[in-house]
Enzyme design. Structure first.
Site, PDB file in Angstrom:
ATOM      1  N   GLU A   1      47.834  72.629  77.266  1.00  0.00           N
ATOM      2  CA  GLU A   1      47.722  72.204  78.664  1.00  0.00           C
ATOM      3  C   GLU A   1      49.070  71.717  79.194  1.00  0.00           C
ATOM      4  O   GLU A   1      49.415  71.939  80.354  1.00  0.00           O
ATOM      5  CB  GLU A   1      46.671  71.109  78.812  1.00  0.00           C
TER       6      GLU A   1
ATOM      7  N   LYS B   1      24.106  60.234  85.570  1.00  0.00           N
ATOM      8  CA  LYS B   1      23.723  60.559  86.949  1.00  0.00           C
ATOM      9  C   LYS B   1      22.508  59.742  87.376  1.00  0.00           C
ATOM     10  O   LYS B   1      22.493  59.135  88.450  1.00  0.00           O
ATOM     11  CB  LYS B   1      23.422  62.067  87.064  1.00  0.00           C
TER      12      LYS B   1
ATOM     13  N   ALA C   1      27.811  66.642  83.690  1.00  0.00           N
ATOM     14  CA  ALA C   1      27.168  67.124  82.472  1.00  0.00           C
ATOM     15  C   ALA C   1      26.009  66.201  82.105  1.00  0.00           C
ATOM     16  O   ALA C   1      25.975  65.057  82.549  1.00  0.00           O
ATOM     17  CB  ALA C   1      28.191  67.172  81.340  1.00  0.00           C
TER      18      ALA C   1
ATOM     19  N   GLY D   1      23.866  63.459  80.511  1.00  0.00           N
ATOM     20  CA  GLY D   1      24.226  62.220  79.835  1.00  0.00           C
ATOM     21  C   GLY D   1      25.424  61.508  80.411  1.00  0.00           C
ATOM     22  O   GLY D   1      25.857  60.489  79.882  1.00  0.00           O
TER      23      GLY D   1
HETATM   24  P1  ADP Z   1      22.100  61.986  83.175  1.00  0.00           P
HETATM   25  O1  ADP Z   1      21.114  61.643  84.231  1.00  0.00           O
HETATM   26  O2  ADP Z   1      23.466  62.296  83.715  1.00  0.00           O
HETATM   27  O3  ADP Z   1      21.649  63.014  82.205  1.00  0.00           O
HETATM   28  P2  ADP Z   1      21.557  59.328  82.363  1.00  0.00           P
HETATM   29  O4  ADP Z   1      21.853  58.609  83.596  1.00  0.00           O
HETATM   30  O5  ADP Z   1      20.130  59.594  82.069  1.00  0.00           O
HETATM   31  O6  ADP Z   1      22.358  60.686  82.308  1.00  0.00           O
HETATM   32  O7  ADP Z   1      22.234  58.566  81.162  1.00  0.00           O
HETATM   33  C1  ADP Z   1      21.553  58.317  79.967  1.00  0.00           C
HETATM   34  C2  ADP Z   1      21.966  56.981  79.381  1.00  0.00           C
HETATM   35  O8  ADP Z   1      23.331  57.016  78.982  1.00  0.00           O
HETATM   36  C3  ADP Z   1      21.893  55.861  80.373  1.00  0.00           C
HETATM   37  O9  ADP Z   1      20.625  55.290  80.399  1.00  0.00           O
HETATM   38  C4  ADP Z   1      22.929  54.888  79.861  1.00  0.00           C
HETATM   39  O10 ADP Z   1      22.396  54.072  78.842  1.00  0.00           O
HETATM   40  C5  ADP Z   1      23.964  55.779  79.233  1.00  0.00           C
HETATM   41  N1  ADP Z   1      25.086  56.018  80.149  1.00  0.00           N
HETATM   42  C6  ADP Z   1      25.438  57.207  80.685  1.00  0.00           C
HETATM   43  N2  ADP Z   1      26.539  57.081  81.453  1.00  0.00           N
HETATM   44  C7  ADP Z   1      26.876  55.782  81.425  1.00  0.00           C
HETATM   45  C8  ADP Z   1      27.926  55.022  82.046  1.00  0.00           C
HETATM   46  N3  ADP Z   1      28.844  55.595  82.834  1.00  0.00           N
HETATM   47  N4  ADP Z   1      27.981  53.698  81.794  1.00  0.00           N
HETATM   48  C9  ADP Z   1      27.062  53.117  81.005  1.00  0.00           C
HETATM   49  N5  ADP Z   1      26.055  53.772  80.403  1.00  0.00           N
HETATM   50  C10 ADP Z   1      25.956  55.085  80.584  1.00  0.00           C
HETATM   51 ZN    ZN Z   2      44.960  77.609  79.091  1.00  0.00          ZN
END
Ligand code: ADP
Ligand code: ZN
Length: 618
Positions: free
Chosen positions: A435, A218, A213, A215
């Site tokens: 669940e 990735k 998803a 945030g």
């Molecule tokens: P996506 O690419 O999945 O949309 P991002 O990699 O851009 O998400 O994540 C956005 C920000 O959220 C990152 O820069 C970081 O600060 C924070 N974040 C997201 N997942 C993590 C994680 N597993 N551990 C630490 N920070 C995270």
């Molecule tokens: Zn169900």
């Protein structure tokens, strides 16, 4: 956004149109009076023409200044005298008039022939406007397509590739990704010491797809891979590939790979792969040539380059199901790394990462905050810490306190509730027992697939929780008893809600839909109903879609049969309901225990589940 842009463009065109009219008016019309041929002859006879030139189609020349009154209508005379430079120029359309030359000689006017006296006018009235339109168009293209796609940049492609020599991100910055980390470690190792792998002739994967998803981290994870390996990181977003002009996207892909190969070993990261890799032919409006070309180019590049050079492609998407199957074939993105929404412990770890540079008051307990934020992804948690720090700063505090976190949570939850699902405690409880019901029924039915994981972390808008079952073996044939057991599992959630809360929620809607569908198939397709026997009653669904000649919804059976089908379906479901009720009532203690465990841990794996369940006799 797009609509606004288009309106904007329209205004430019209207403005250009008026400008062209204005130029025409100024350069040609303002200095010249257009005369009727008859008026011209009148003036000629009265010797009021100073001189003229005979074109093939036009006669133009100068009139004398005085004594025009009485010869022409009053308005015409006024118009002529108003002419800008006082030169009294005129034009008239030449008509076939064999005696004109004699008359000209008779009136002693100076005249000259002209091969084509209108080239200048033609130039002004056609070429100039055309130039202006092209200019406006180029200007607009530039605005719409960004700086890279101006008129001159077609085909040249200044791809918006972001290159970072050192991302500075390591796995330590990404919390709660232990499963993904092991998979990616291999890629890191390869980038660090490619010789070691090449020596034995092994093939390194070309790419991996990170699914999760928005945030969930990735991009962060991809950067961490580059950071750990100490290689450059090229990133580009799938939506940036798809440009206005056909061919630009494909050129960008070529560029990207060419640049990357120069800098190998390195990582290419393509964000939003779905924007460019949507299955071909999925577009209801017909083809999208540009996207297709770009996608094809990507496939060509991926097939063409040699992994031994050390270029690895990571791509991210949150909608893997719409990707073109060609992208997922072996040798392309055949490895998938799933990033789930973090569970309670994952959230705590992520909070720890982001709270490191923040000054916390000693009473702040990050595990309590983690418990209060189900459904938050990494980006939300990063945002939460930041928001809390800002709130504390605004109040002039020396350290961030629990109250600041509470306030920040409320704010963010308010925003998230509109976008995704964030559950309140009562909802969470309902989902937990729901669940637990699914899981318990699945574990009570020998023919159902074993439960591998139960989660009450919301996934997107529809699913608030899920019970994951993994088959113990591949099955191609299902027996009636298998299907009945599956039916029971589907109803498990709903029945658990009835037992525990004495009330039901809307959360079971999808389960009931699937249960009904399954029962219908059993009756109408598989010949599994005692009452209706072996006859099948409906076209299989797939062909019902393809078969256009047959109007949809046409039944091949009578009203009575339809009723009998409905009754049979109901009977199947009612029987299943009774069975499930018995099962869950008998295991009520375990149901409650499992529900409680889920509320506390949010995710329960197979190991914890078997520990909780008492051994069954059956
Ligand atoms: P996506 O690419 O999945 O949309 P991002 O990699 O851009 O998400 O994540 C956005 C920000 O959220 C990152 O820069 C970081 O600060 C924070 N974040 C997201 N997942 C993590 C994680 N597993 N551990 C630490 N920070 C995270
Ligand atoms: Zn169900």
């Amino acid at each position: 956004m797009e609509k606004k842009q288009r309106q904007f463009a329209l205004w430019y065109f209207i403005a250009a149109f008026w400008l062209v009219l204005g130029i025409h008016e100024f350069l040609i019309a303002r200095h010249t009076e257009t005369l009727l041929y008859s008026d011209f002859k009148v003036l000629l006879k009265a010797s009021k023409v100073e001189d003229l030139s005979l074109g093939e189609r036009i006669i133009s020349g100068r009139l004398k200044r005085e004594g025009l009154e009485g010869l022409l209508s009053k308005e015409k005379v006024e118009e002529i005298q108003r002419l800008a430079d006082g030169e009294h120029r005129f034009v008239t359309i030449r008509v076939s008039d064999p005696t004109l030359i004699q008359e000209l000689e008779a009136s002693k006017v100076r005249f000259a022939g002209e091969v084509e006296s209108t080239w200048f006018i033609t130039l002004l009235s056609w070429v100039l406007p055309a130039l202006i339109f092209v200019g406006v168009w180029a200007f607009l293209m530039k605005r719409v397509g960004g700086p890279a796609s101006g008129l001159m940049a077609i085909g040249k492609s200044k791809a918006k590739v972001y290159m970072e020599k050192e991302t500075g991100v390591t796995f330590a910055d990404v919390a709660g990704i232990d499963e993904a980390r092991t998979e990616l470690m291999e890629i890191v190792e390869f980038l660090k010491t490619p010789e070691r792998y090449r020596r034995l002739g092994g093939k390194i994967p070309k790419g991996a797809l990170i699914v999760g998803a928005p945030g969930t981290g990735k991009t962060l994870l991809a950067k961490a891979v580059a950071g750990e390996a100490g290689v450059p990181f090229f990133s580009m977003s799938g939506s940036e590939f798809v440009e206005m002009f056909v061919g630009v996207g494909a050129a960008r892909v070529r560029d990207l790979f060419a640049q990357a190969q120069e800098k190998a070993p390195c990582i290419i990261f393509i964000d939003e792969l779905d924007a460019l890799g949507k299955a071909r032919g999925l577009n209801p409006m017909g083809g999208h040539d540009e996207r297709e070309q770009t996608l094809n180019q990507l496939l060509v590049e991926m097939d063409g380059f040699d992994t031994n050079k050390g270029v690895i492609i990571l791509a991210a998407t949150n909608r893997p199901e719409i990707l073109d199957p060609a992208l997922l074939r072996p040798g392309r993105f055949d490895r998938h790394i799933a990033l789930d929404r973090p569970d309670i412990r994952g959230r705590e770890k992520i909070l720890q990462v982001h709270a490191k540079p923040v000054k916390l008051s000693p009473e702040v307990d990050l595990s309590v905050i983690a418990a209060r934020t189900p459904g938050f992804v990494g980006a939300d948690l990063a945002n939460l810490v930041n928001e809390a720090a800002l709130l504390a700063a605004r109040k002039g505090k020396d350290a961030v306190e629990m109250a600041d976190f509470d306030e920040a949570i409320d704010r963010i939850v308010g925003g998230l509730e509109k976008k995704t699902r964030v559950m309140n405690p009562a909802e969470k409880e309902t989902v937990a027992y729901h669940e637990a019901g699914h899981a318990l029924v699945a574990e009570s039915r020998p023919r159902a697939d074993r439960v591998s994981k139960i989660s009450i972390i919301p996934r997107g808008v529809a699913a608030l929780g899920y019970t994951q079952q993994l088959p113990t073996e591949d099955r191609y044939l299902l027996k009636r008893a298998d299907l009945l057991d599956r039916l029971d599992v589907l109803l498990g959630g709903r029945v658990a809600e009835e037992l525990v809360f004495g009330d039901v929620s809307t959360g079971a809607q999808d389960d009931l839909q699937r249960a009904t569908d399954m029962a219908r198939l059993m009756v109408t397709q598989y010949g599994m109903s005692e009452h209706l026997g072996l006859a099948t009653f409906e076209e299989p669904r797939a062909s019902a879609f393809l078969n256009i000649s047959k109007p949809q919804g046409v039944r091949e059976y009578s009203e009575q049969t339809a009723q009998a089908i409905d009754e049979e379906i109901r009977k199947l479901l009612d029987d299943a309901h009774t069975r499930v009720e018995q099962t869950l009532a008998a295991r009520r203690g375990e149901l409650d225990a499992l529900g409680k465990l889920l509320l506390e841990k949010e995710v329960v794996d197979r190991e914890a589940l078997t520990q909780l369940l008492q051994p069954q006799k059956s």
